[in-house]
Structures are given as structure tokens and as C-alpha cells.
Enzyme design. Structure first.
Site, short mmCIF file in Angstrom:
data_model
loop_
_atom_site.label_atom_id
_atom_site.label_comp_id
_atom_site.label_asym_id
_atom_site.label_seq_id
_atom_site.Cartn_x
_atom_site.Cartn_y
_atom_site.Cartn_z
N LYS A 179 3.89 3.03 13.42
CA LYS A 179 4.43 2.27 14.55
C LYS A 179 5.95 2.19 14.50
CE LYS A 179 3.53 -2.46 12.89
NZ LYS A 179 2.91 -3.72 13.26
N THR B 194 2.97 0.71 1.29
CA THR B 194 2.94 1.76 0.27
C THR B 194 4.34 2.07 -0.24
OG1 THR B 194 1.00 2.72 1.34
CG2 THR B 194 2.21 4.13 -0.20
N GLU C 110 -0.91 -4.51 -16.69
CA GLU C 110 -0.76 -5.58 -15.69
C GLU C 110 -1.92 -6.55 -15.81
OE1 GLU C 110 0.05 -4.13 -11.72
OE2 GLU C 110 1.67 -2.84 -12.44
N HIS D 232 0.68 -13.05 -4.65
CA HIS D 232 1.28 -12.50 -5.87
C HIS D 232 2.08 -13.63 -6.53
CE1 HIS D 232 3.53 -10.00 -8.62
NE2 HIS D 232 2.84 -8.94 -8.24
N ARG E 55 -4.40 -12.52 -11.09
CA ARG E 55 -3.37 -13.10 -10.23
C ARG E 55 -3.69 -14.47 -9.65
NH1 ARG E 55 -1.27 -7.92 -7.01
NH2 ARG E 55 -0.35 -7.11 -8.91
N HIS F 6 0.44 -11.49 -0.47
CA HIS F 6 0.72 -10.13 -0.95
C HIS F 6 -0.27 -9.10 -0.44
CE1 HIS F 6 2.29 -7.14 -3.69
NE2 HIS F 6 1.12 -6.99 -4.29
N ARG G 130 -8.33 -9.01 -5.94
CA ARG G 130 -8.12 -7.60 -6.29
C ARG G 130 -7.40 -7.47 -7.63
NH1 ARG G 130 -2.91 -6.34 -5.20
NH2 ARG G 130 -2.40 -4.14 -5.30
P1 FAD Z 1 0.42 0.63 4.49
O1 FAD Z 1 1.02 1.36 3.37
O2 FAD Z 1 0.94 -0.74 4.73
O3 FAD Z 1 0.64 1.49 5.82
C1 FAD Z 1 0.32 0.97 7.07
C2 FAD Z 1 0.75 1.95 8.14
O4 FAD Z 1 0.17 1.56 9.38
C3 FAD Z 1 2.24 2.04 8.39
O5 FAD Z 1 2.58 3.39 8.54
C4 FAD Z 1 2.44 1.33 9.74
O6 FAD Z 1 3.49 1.85 10.51
C5 FAD Z 1 1.13 1.66 10.40
N1 FAD Z 1 0.75 0.75 11.47
C6 FAD Z 1 0.45 -0.57 11.37
N2 FAD Z 1 0.12 -1.05 12.59
C7 FAD Z 1 0.20 -0.02 13.46
C8 FAD Z 1 0.00 0.12 14.85
N3 FAD Z 1 -0.35 -0.91 15.64
N4 FAD Z 1 0.17 1.34 15.42
C9 FAD Z 1 0.56 2.40 14.67
N5 FAD Z 1 0.76 2.33 13.34
C10 FAD Z 1 0.59 1.13 12.75
N6 FAD Z 1 -0.55 -1.70 -4.87
C11 FAD Z 1 -0.76 -0.99 -6.00
O7 FAD Z 1 -1.85 -0.44 -6.20
N7 FAD Z 1 0.24 -0.84 -6.90
C12 FAD Z 1 1.46 -1.41 -6.75
O8 FAD Z 1 2.35 -1.24 -7.57
C13 FAD Z 1 1.70 -2.18 -5.58
N8 FAD Z 1 2.89 -2.79 -5.39
C14 FAD Z 1 3.11 -3.43 -4.20
C15 FAD Z 1 4.37 -3.96 -3.94
C16 FAD Z 1 4.64 -4.56 -2.73
C17 FAD Z 1 6.00 -5.13 -2.45
C18 FAD Z 1 3.63 -4.63 -1.74
C19 FAD Z 1 3.90 -5.28 -0.41
C20 FAD Z 1 2.36 -4.13 -2.00
C21 FAD Z 1 2.09 -3.53 -3.23
N9 FAD Z 1 0.84 -2.99 -3.50
C22 FAD Z 1 0.64 -2.28 -4.65
C23 FAD Z 1 -0.21 -2.99 -2.49
C24 FAD Z 1 -0.22 -1.61 -1.82
O9 FAD Z 1 1.08 -1.14 -1.71
C25 FAD Z 1 -0.85 -1.65 -0.44
O10 FAD Z 1 -2.05 -2.36 -0.46
C26 FAD Z 1 -1.13 -0.24 0.04
O11 FAD Z 1 0.03 0.53 -0.06
C27 FAD Z 1 -1.62 -0.28 1.47
O12 FAD Z 1 -1.67 1.04 1.95
P2 FAD Z 1 -2.19 1.30 3.42
O13 FAD Z 1 -2.08 2.76 3.63
O14 FAD Z 1 -3.48 0.66 3.62
O15 FAD Z 1 -1.15 0.53 4.38
C1 SIN Z 2 3.20 -5.34 -8.83
O1 SIN Z 2 3.92 -4.42 -9.17
O2 SIN Z 2 3.16 -6.44 -9.38
C2 SIN Z 2 2.33 -5.15 -7.65
C3 SIN Z 2 1.15 -4.44 -8.10
C4 SIN Z 2 0.05 -4.64 -7.14
O3 SIN Z 2 0.18 -5.36 -6.15
O4 SIN Z 2 -1.00 -4.08 -7.41
#
Ligand code: FAD
Ligand code: SIN
Length: 564
Positions: free
Chosen positions: A53, A61, A132, A252, A298, A357, A392
Site C-alpha cells: 500500500k 518485516t 531469546e 513486547h 514475553r 507488537h 507467540r
Molecule cells: P508485514 O511485513 O507487516 O507486511 C505487510 C504488507 O502488507 C506491507 O507490504 C503493507 O504495505 C501491505 N499492506 C497492508 N495493508 C494493505 C492494503 N490495504 N493494501 C495493500 N497492501 C497492504 N518477528 C520475528 O520473527 N523476528 C524478529 O526479529 C522480529 N522483530 C520485529 C521487530 C519489530 C519492530 C516488529 C514491528 C516486528 C518484529 N517481528 C519479528 C514480527 C515480524 O516482523 C512480523 O510479524 C512479520 O514480519 C509480519 O510479516 P507479514 O508479511 O505478515 O506482514
Molecule cells: C525482538 O527482536 O525482540 C523481536 C523479536 C520478535 O518479535 O520475534
């Protein structure tokens, strides 16, 4: 209550035949890890269009720090990873989904390495594995210290660019999924979208994968970037898909707490390297709470922090990372963020407190990403596949996106089979879909104010510690705001996102109000124990007035654990 649960079918009025029509085999909505991996898998079965979007880098991610959990070390095993995942999940995980996740994990990592992902190595050239919370052994692979998400995204995008059958539409907002009829069970045939440059378009697809990520923006304090507005949950609900376990938002424990700054994550891996949590008197309070102290699951750490804050009256606790070896090299991204606020973690304490988170609940799927709507698949944070249970396990989500994104992408092939006659070639015709919505006056609405009020209400009433009374207040507030916001028609993402947030918030608070127990990351201070009569997924489908219940798969195989 009824008005929300039978929400309007489409956000905007349209006459399908008057809009530009685009056809594809698979439409993937979202380009985080789940969407990217699903698109690559689906491209083996036909053409793909993938949407984001905003820009490519705006996803949860991209910001992932700690890493990817997978049992790649010879002393570790998928079984042990599964046990840790089940234990964190508080007798609420679907065990089959967990086994799929942990057993497919090592292969998913090997595949990334084959595609050029550069994981950090130790001095002997072996994969460097971090620790972790909730993990019984070191199994977190990371990249560039704390920039695992960026390296993962780089690797997957490179693959996407090398796959000509995938077209990417950036700045393309999916408003709603298309279904020929307005009742649950009507198949999904793509989406109506708004492209920043080309405006409204109908994208028709044999199969649609929803991978829109999280919902953190519903809470005032969150680690999530601005794109995490629960669009996928809301559009799936409007299209008749079943949502599950919406009470479960993971907080978190350690987001940076500096007035005015966004709540940057201080990775759990910092605690994995020895950092401790202390209150203002220097008291290390986690030692008395859990035998893994700061590395407890967590939910336990977040609750202990909130309890400590209530006792001391402070706005934050402190992370003492002064003993973490080579902080700057190991966590260069966090170092950079801290230096903007003149915090030197080798000499200073880091002010932290919990923040929303990870959205555990979501669109209910089976282990192949199928939803209750034919032709609609879902993976990643938007999905509720049963792997996360009620809490989780750290760093399981990038892996979840890889494993279940691939499975959902592969399943799109079934939409070409004769068993699904309504989807067979030629591609679905631009059925004369029409959405009629009367004109509305939106002159008096301040959308920013609606958003900030709902985010504050979620933080106050549906935060880490909840009560029935506060949740009931929140549902009333949502109903009130919804009455004068959900009837309006907007023409830009700010309005659509706000409407999605209101719908998702209304559902989340209802689920949390219904769940009169404390389990995993859902804490009800008026029902402090886990209650076996709530050991079921609560399912929410448009038009229903109350949740239906689905049993947890194989709860008897879960390991024994003391109640939280
Ligand atoms: P996202 O990566 O959030 O992607 C969502 C996509 O959907 C985006 O491209 C967005 O543009 C699109 N989108 C949303 N709404 C619309 C719409 N209406 N129309 C078109 N496109 C849309 N997890 C781990 O396993 N390890 C980690 O170290 C870790 N660290 C993290 C650190 C932070 C700061 C955060 C916030 C999360 C972390 N997590 C971690 C969790 C993990 O990153 C996410 O759960 C995971 O990346 C989600 O992936 P996803 O593909 O489901 O969504
Ligand atoms: C972190 O690095 O603490 C985030 C990891 C996660 O959300 O899984």
C-alpha cells in the site's frame, strides 16, 4: 453490537463495469515476508500481481531485529523448538501447525542461504545463534546484528525481481475483496484497489492471498510502523471470512520510552546477550518472577513490568545493557537509535516499557493458508494459523511468514483445478459488481482525532491488563464512533484505514470481553486464571451476533506447564 458485526460490505460505492479491469492468476495483497514468499511460490503456477500500500520498505518485516528462529544446530531439534512454541502458547496452539512450522524451519533457512541471504557467523565461521525469551536453546539466526528484517527483505526482493511472472504494484491500496454475492461462502475473485496514480481498479484473480501484516497501530504505544492498520482483518471480515482469537495481541516488553520518540524496539536479543531489567532502585525484579528471569515468555515479562510500574509509580523501567559484550557491533541499529537520544548503552540505562507488537489473532486458516472463503488464502501476521496459541514465541514470525507464505502460494494452484469450476479459465469475468452506498456528509469528521482517540482507548481498555468493565466501555465507544464514521465514504487511505481500525478494534474488544479468563498475552485482572471452559478458538464471522467456538487441535499433547 449487531451494526458492527453486520458491517457494510464495501467501503466505497462503485459500478464494476465502469472501472479499469486487470486479470491475473494470483493476487497477493502485501509484500512483507509472507506476501513475498507467497508470490514466489504462486509464480510457479501462473502470473502474480503483488501489492504494497506504500513503498516496498514499509512493513513489519523490514523492521525485524532479533532474527529467525529455526532448529539448525546439531544439538537442537524441530521437536525441541515445537515444545518451546507450545509452552509459550499457553495450551492454545494447534499442534499440527506448530510441527509444520518447526519441521519446515531448517529447510526455509537453507533456501534463504541458497538465495543469497547473509546470516551472521561466529569467529569459526559457523552460524551465530542468539537466545531469546522462551527458547530453551540458542536458535535465533540474525543478520547484520539487529537488521535481520532488512536483509531478509533484500534477499526476497532480489528473487522477486528475477521472476518476470510477478508484477508489483506499489502505492496500491486494497480496499476490499471482491465476492460475487454478499454472503459467507461466496468465493473471493480478487480485490478493488486504489493506485496512487491510476485510481480505482478491479483486479480479478483466480486465487487471492491476504498478507497485509499486523494491527499494532490500533494501540497508542506500538513497535509497528504506520502501515499496520489491520486492513486485512477488516476486509476479510467484510467479505465473509472467519476471524479467530482476536483478544490476543502480544505486547513486547522493551520498547524505547523517550517522550516524543516513536516506540523503537529494543530487541529481546539484547536480553539474550545478558541485559537485565531494573526498577528505579536498581532492583532486578524479574528474578523473583520466573526461573528464566528476563528471558521468560514475553507475556510474563510485560506483565511484571506493568506491575512494577504500578508499584513504583514510574513511567518506565530500565534495561541495563552495560555488560553486553560489544554492544555497538552486535546491535548497530539499536545503537544508532539510542545515540539520537544521547543514550550510550555501555554506560547508561535504557528507559523501556511494553508496547503492542504482534497480532496473534487473525483470519482463520488451515495449515495450507485456506480461509473460510473459497479462493481466499492468508499467511503471516494477518492469519491465525494456530501456531502462536495465546502467546507467540520470540522470532517465530519471520519463519511463520516463510513457511506458511510458501504453502499458501502453492495452494493457489488448486484454483486452476476442475474441482473449482467457478474459477477455471478464462479468468473470472468482470461480473457486474455494484456497491451502492448513499451519500454521506463527512464535513465534521476529524479523522486524526478519531484515530488518536481509538488508539488511546485501546491502550487504556484493551492493553496489557484488562477488565470486563473497561472492555465493555471500549466496545460502547467503538459502537458510538462507528455510527458516525463507518457510514461515511472516503476517497483516500487515511479514511479507509481509520474505518478498518474501527472495525478491527470493535472486534478485538468484543473478543477480549468474551474471553473471561487470563491466558498467554490476554490478561483479565477480573478473571486471573486460565479457564478450561475457554480453551477454544473464538470465531467471528460477519452477520453472527456472537462468536462460535472451535476446539484447539490436540491440546492433550501439550506439555505440562504451570499456569501463568
Ligand atoms: P508485514 O511485513 O507487516 O507486511 C505487510 C504488507 O502488507 C506491507 O507490504 C503493507 O504495505 C501491505 N499492506 C497492508 N495493508 C494493505 C492494503 N490495504 N493494501 C495493500 N497492501 C497492504 N518477528 C520475528 O520473527 N523476528 C524478529 O526479529 C522480529 N522483530 C520485529 C521487530 C519489530 C519492530 C516488529 C514491528 C516486528 C518484529 N517481528 C519479528 C514480527 C515480524 O516482523 C512480523 O510479524 C512479520 O514480519 C509480519 O510479516 P507479514 O508479511 O505478515 O506482514
Ligand atoms: C525482538 O527482536 O525482540 C523481536 C523479536 C520478535 O518479535 O520475534
Amino acid at each position: 453490537m449487531e451494526a458492527i458485526l453486520s458491517a457494510r460490505r464495501y467501503l466505497i460505492p462503485f459500478r464494476g463495469t465502469l472501472l479499469p479491469q486487470i486479470f491475473t492468476d494470483t493476487l497477493v495483497i502485501g509484500s512483507g515476508v509472507a506476501g513475498l514468499r507467497a508470490a514466489l511460490a504462486a509464480s510457479e503456477h501462473g502470473d502474480v500481481i503483488m501489492l504494497c500500500k506504500r513503498g516496498r520498505e514499509e512493513s513489519n518485516t523490514h523492521w525485524a531485529q532479533g532474527g529467525i528462529a529455526a532448529a539448525v544446530h546439531s544439538d537442537d531439534s524441530p521437536h525441541s523448538h515445537a515444545i518451546d512454541t507450545l509452552e509459550a502458547g499457553a495450551e492454545f496452539c494447534d499442534e499440527g501447525a506448530v510441527r509444520t512450522l518447526t519441521e519446515d524451519g531448517p529447510d526455509a533457512v537453507r533456501e534463504l542461504q541458497d538465495w543469497g541471504m547473509r546470516f551472521d557467523a561466529d569467529a569459526d565461521g559457523q552460524l551465530a545463534l542468539g537466545l531469546e525469551g522462551g527458547h530453551s536453546s540458542q536458535r535465533i539466526l540474525h543478520a547484520n546484528g539487529d537488521a535481520t528484517g532488512k536483509e531478509l527483505v533484500r534477499t526476497l526482493w532480489e528473487r522477486i525481481r528475477a521472476t518476470p511472472s510477478i508484477r508489483v504494484f506499489e502505492s496500491c491500496f486494497a480496499l476490499d475483496l471482491l465476492t460475487p454475492a454478499d454472503h459467507p461462502g461466496s468465493p473471493c475473485m480478487g480485490a478493488i484497489t486504489h493506485h496512487r496514480r491510476y485510481g480505482l481498479q478491479m483486479i480479478w484473480a483466480r486465487a487471492t492471498v491476504l498478507a497485509t501484516g499486523g494491527a499494532g497501530m490500533l494501540w497508542r504505544e506500538t513497535t509497528n510502523p504506520p502501515v499496520a492498520t489491520a486492513d486485512g482483518l477488516a476486509m476479510a471480515f467484510r467479505a465473509g471470512a472467519t476471524l479467530a482469537d482476536l483478544a490476543f495481541m502480544q505486547f513486547h516488553p522493551t520498547a524505547l520510552y523517550v517522550a516524543g520518540a516513536s516506540r523503537a524496539l529494543i530487541s529481546e536479543a539484547v536480553r539474550g546477550e545478558g541485559a537485565t531489567l531494573v526498577d528505579r532502585n536498581g532492583f532486578r525484579f524479574m528474578e523473583g518472577v520466573h526461573d528464566r528471569a528476563e528471558l521468560a515468555p514475553r507475556d510474563i515479562v510485560s506483565r511484571a513490568i506493568i506491575a512494577r510500574l504500578a508499584e513504583t509509580g514510574e513511567p518506565y523501567v530500565s534495561l541495563d545493557a552495560r555488560t553486553v559484550p560489544s554492544f555497538r557491533q552486535r546491535f548497530p541499529g539499536i545503537w544508532k537509535v539510542l545515540s539520537q537520544f544521547e543514550i550510550d548503552p555501555t554506560t547508561d540505562l535504557i528507559p523501556v516499557r511494553p508496547a503492542a507488537h504482534y497480532m496473534i489473532g487473525g483470519v482463520r486458516t488451515d495449515a495450507d493458508g485456506r480461509t473460510s472463503v473459497p479462493g481466499l488464502y492468508c499467511a503471516g501476521e494477518t492469519a491465525c494459523s494456530g501456531v502462536n496459541g495465546a502467546n507467540r514465541l520470540a522470532s517465530n514470525s519471520l519463519l511463520e511468514g516463510l513457511v506458511f507464505g510458501r504453502r499458501a502460494g502453492n495452494m493457489c494452484a488448486e484454483m486452476r483445478s476442475t474441482a473449482n469450476a467457478w474459477h477455471i479459465a478464462p479468468p473470472p469475468a468482470p461480473a457486474s459488481l455494484v456497491s451502492n452506498i448513499p451519500d454521506s456528509d463527512r464535513g465534521l469528521l476529524d479523522l486524526e482525532d478519531v484515530r488518536s482517540s481509538l488508539r488511546s482507548a485501546m491502550w487504556r481498555n484493551a492493553g496489557i491488563s484488562r477488565t470486563g468493565a473497561r472492555l465493555a466501555d471500549a466496545t460502547e465507544m467503538f459502537d458510538f464512533w462507528s455510527r458516525y464514521t463507518l457510514d461515511k465514504v472516503f476517497d483516500d487511505p487515511l479514511g479507509w484505514e481509520t474505518q478498518n481500525m474501527l472495525l478491527a478494534g470493535a472486534l478485538i474488544t468484543r473478543s477480549a470481553l468474551w474471553r473471561e479468563e487470563s491466558r498467554g498475552c490476554h490478561t483479565r485482572s477480573d478473571h486471573l486464571t486460565r479457564d478450561a471452559s475457554f480453551a477454544a478458538h473464538d470465531l467471528w464471522t460477519r452477520g453472527d451476533e456472537a462468536p462460535t467456538l472451535e476446539p484447539i487441535q490436540s491440546p492433550s499433547m501439550h506439555p505440562e506447564r504451570a499456569a501463568d
